[in-house]
Design an enzyme around this catalytic site. Structure first.
Site, PDB file in Angstrom:
ATOM      1  N   PHE A 122       0.861  -1.184   0.000  1.00  0.00           N
ATOM      2  CA  PHE A 122       0.000   0.000   0.000  1.00  0.00           C
ATOM      3  C   PHE A 122       0.896   1.232   0.000  1.00  0.00           C
ATOM      4  O   PHE A 122       1.728   1.396   0.888  1.00  0.00           O
ATOM      5  CB  PHE A 122      -0.913   0.027   1.235  1.00  0.00           C
ATOM      6  CG  PHE A 122      -1.847   1.210   1.232  1.00  0.00           C
ATOM      7  CD1 PHE A 122      -3.034   1.159   0.516  1.00  0.00           C
ATOM      8  CD2 PHE A 122      -1.531   2.377   1.904  1.00  0.00           C
ATOM      9  CE1 PHE A 122      -3.897   2.252   0.479  1.00  0.00           C
ATOM     10  CE2 PHE A 122      -2.374   3.474   1.876  1.00  0.00           C
ATOM     11  CZ  PHE A 122      -3.556   3.409   1.161  1.00  0.00           C
ATOM     12  N   ASP A 207       9.421   2.403   1.273  1.00  0.00           N
ATOM     13  CA  ASP A 207       8.258   3.137   1.769  1.00  0.00           C
ATOM     14  C   ASP A 207       8.169   2.888   3.270  1.00  0.00           C
ATOM     15  O   ASP A 207       7.781   1.798   3.710  1.00  0.00           O
ATOM     16  CB  ASP A 207       7.000   2.637   1.051  1.00  0.00           C
ATOM     17  CG  ASP A 207       5.729   3.327   1.538  1.00  0.00           C
ATOM     18  OD1 ASP A 207       5.739   3.899   2.645  1.00  0.00           O
ATOM     19  OD2 ASP A 207       4.711   3.261   0.812  1.00  0.00           O
ATOM     20  N   LYS A 236       3.318   9.753   8.536  1.00  0.00           N
ATOM     21  CA  LYS A 236       2.582   9.367   9.745  1.00  0.00           C
ATOM     22  C   LYS A 236       3.199   9.830  11.080  1.00  0.00           C
ATOM     23  O   LYS A 236       2.863  10.877  11.585  1.00  0.00           O
ATOM     24  CB  LYS A 236       2.365   7.851   9.737  1.00  0.00           C
ATOM     25  CG  LYS A 236       1.345   7.384   8.684  1.00  0.00           C
ATOM     26  CD  LYS A 236       1.076   5.923   8.788  1.00  0.00           C
ATOM     27  CE  LYS A 236       0.022   5.427   7.784  1.00  0.00           C
ATOM     28  NZ  LYS A 236      -1.332   5.893   8.068  1.00  0.00           N
TER      29      LYS A 236
END
Length: 379
Positions: A122, A207, A236
């Site tokens: 993702f 990532d 995040k």
């Protein structure tokens, strides 16, 4: 009728306040928060150092644009690059933006277009990061997808070797797949991914949007594997709730982006940098990350021991304080533990995902394990 688009499957729960690992809803019910805004509030709610830094900046200046020198960007970039393989940083607002920047950088630097990612990955919800993502469910209805993205099975180096060639711009990989179900990469697999990238002149992009800034007990999860990526993306936990994203690249890539080639209106503004700088000061204090590793090992061990005889549980896996419980009826377990005062979330369709704050205490971990074990017993 709500005035909001119904694009989120919202719970019938509104959180009014939070402190550390605990939150309280608008009805006064208290919860232990092992969601952390999906891996965002890594230092818990209202961490005093982050709160103080943002409050101080609020009274100076909020936003000036990247037309001007922003000294705190240099400060945060230094703190990041001192703890990873990168040398230069582009700041943005989110993980998707960081991944977009990384893919643009790879295309411009190599002159190639093809980007390889992995099944179950993702990488975001913009059109380009959707195309990069290896999960069909998030793409439905948004086709045709951007071309030149190739997906191969995760942890399958032979599949990568068949796909990669001298026209490949980059391979983008998560060291631990989060949304895909908390799947850590095999050590030999990631090492060989780096070898293949070097052989074909492709950039290796990791990532680290969910794993970065201490979540797995290292500054970045790739550091468990002994590789040296060309580009790292983070977001995040970087701002502990304040929107901050970062693309971190090696020195030889820095001049690929000249003035006007890439930008972000809000990225790296003084408020965001105040939050990020305070977060990094806490995470990189002596002993902080080793404590995250210790607590993660303890949590994994307790879950293995307590759930080993539960027939519905097929696996417990993860790294640091990023843990997944693969089981039947995972959604029902999420609901059951919420009724016991513990907030957790799904990863994929059959994994209960635990993302406690990195400042979680041993007693809070014991409380969470007890709630989970009870939920399986009485499901």
């Amino acid at each position: 009728m709500s005035r909001l688009f119904p694009n989120y499957g919202r719970w019938e729960l509104a959180l009014a306040s939070g402190k550390g690992a605990h939150v309280v809803d608008t009805d006064g019910n208290a919860y232990l928060d092992f969601i952390c805004g999906i891996g965002v509030t890594n230092l818990g709610h209202c961490h005093p150092d982050v709160t103080e830094a943002v409050q101080a900046q609020l009274h100076k200046v909020w936003h000036v644009s990247n037309l001007f020198q922003i000294e705190s960007q240099e400060e945060v970039a230094r703190k990041l690059t001192e703890h990873c393989s990168g040398d230069a940083v582009v700041f943005c607002n989110s993980g998707a933006e960081a991944n977009e920047a990384a893919m643009k950088l790879a295309r411009k630097h190599t002159g190639n277009h093809k980007i390889i990612t992995f099944a179950g990955s993702f990488h975001g919800r913009t059109l380009a990061t959707l195309a990069a993502t290896g999960q069909e469910k998030v793409k439905t209805g948004f086709g045709p997808q951007l071309e030149t993205f190739i997906h191969v099975p995760f942890n399958d180096i032979e599949a990568l070797r068949e796909a990669i060639d001298d026209e490949t711009a980059a391979v983008m990989v998560e060291a631990v797949q989060g949304e895909g179900g908390i799947h850590p990469a095999d050590a030999d697999f990631l090492a060989q991914v780096e070898v293949e990238c070097r052989k074909h002149g492709a950039l290796l992009i990791v990532d680290e949007v969910q794993t970065g800034i201490g979540r797995t007990g290292k500054a970045f999860a790739y550091q468990h594997y002994g590789i040296s990526p060309d580009v790292i993306t983070a977001a995040k936990g970087l701002g502990n709730g304040f929107p901050v994203g970062a693309m971190i690249g090696k020195a030889e890539l820095a001049n690929t982006f000249g003035p006007g080639t890439h930008g972000s209106t809000f990225g790296g503004n003084p408020l965001a940098m105040a939050a990020a700088s305070a977060v990094l000061d806490v995470v990189f204090r002596d002993g902080f990350l080793s404590e995250v590793e210790r607590k993660g090992r303890w949590l994994m061990q307790m879950l293995h021991e307590q759930l080993q005889d539960v027939p519905e549980v097929t696996a417990v896996r993860g790294k640091g304080l990023m843990v997944g419980i693969e089981c039947e009826e995972a959604a029902a377990i999420v609901t059951k533990v919420r009724e016991k005062g513990l907030l957790v979330l799904l990863a994929g369709s059959n994994v209960v995902r635990l993302l406690p704050p990195l400042i979680v205490t041993d007693s809070e971990l014991r409380e969470a394990v007890s709630a989970i074990v009870e939920a399986f017993d009485k499901k």
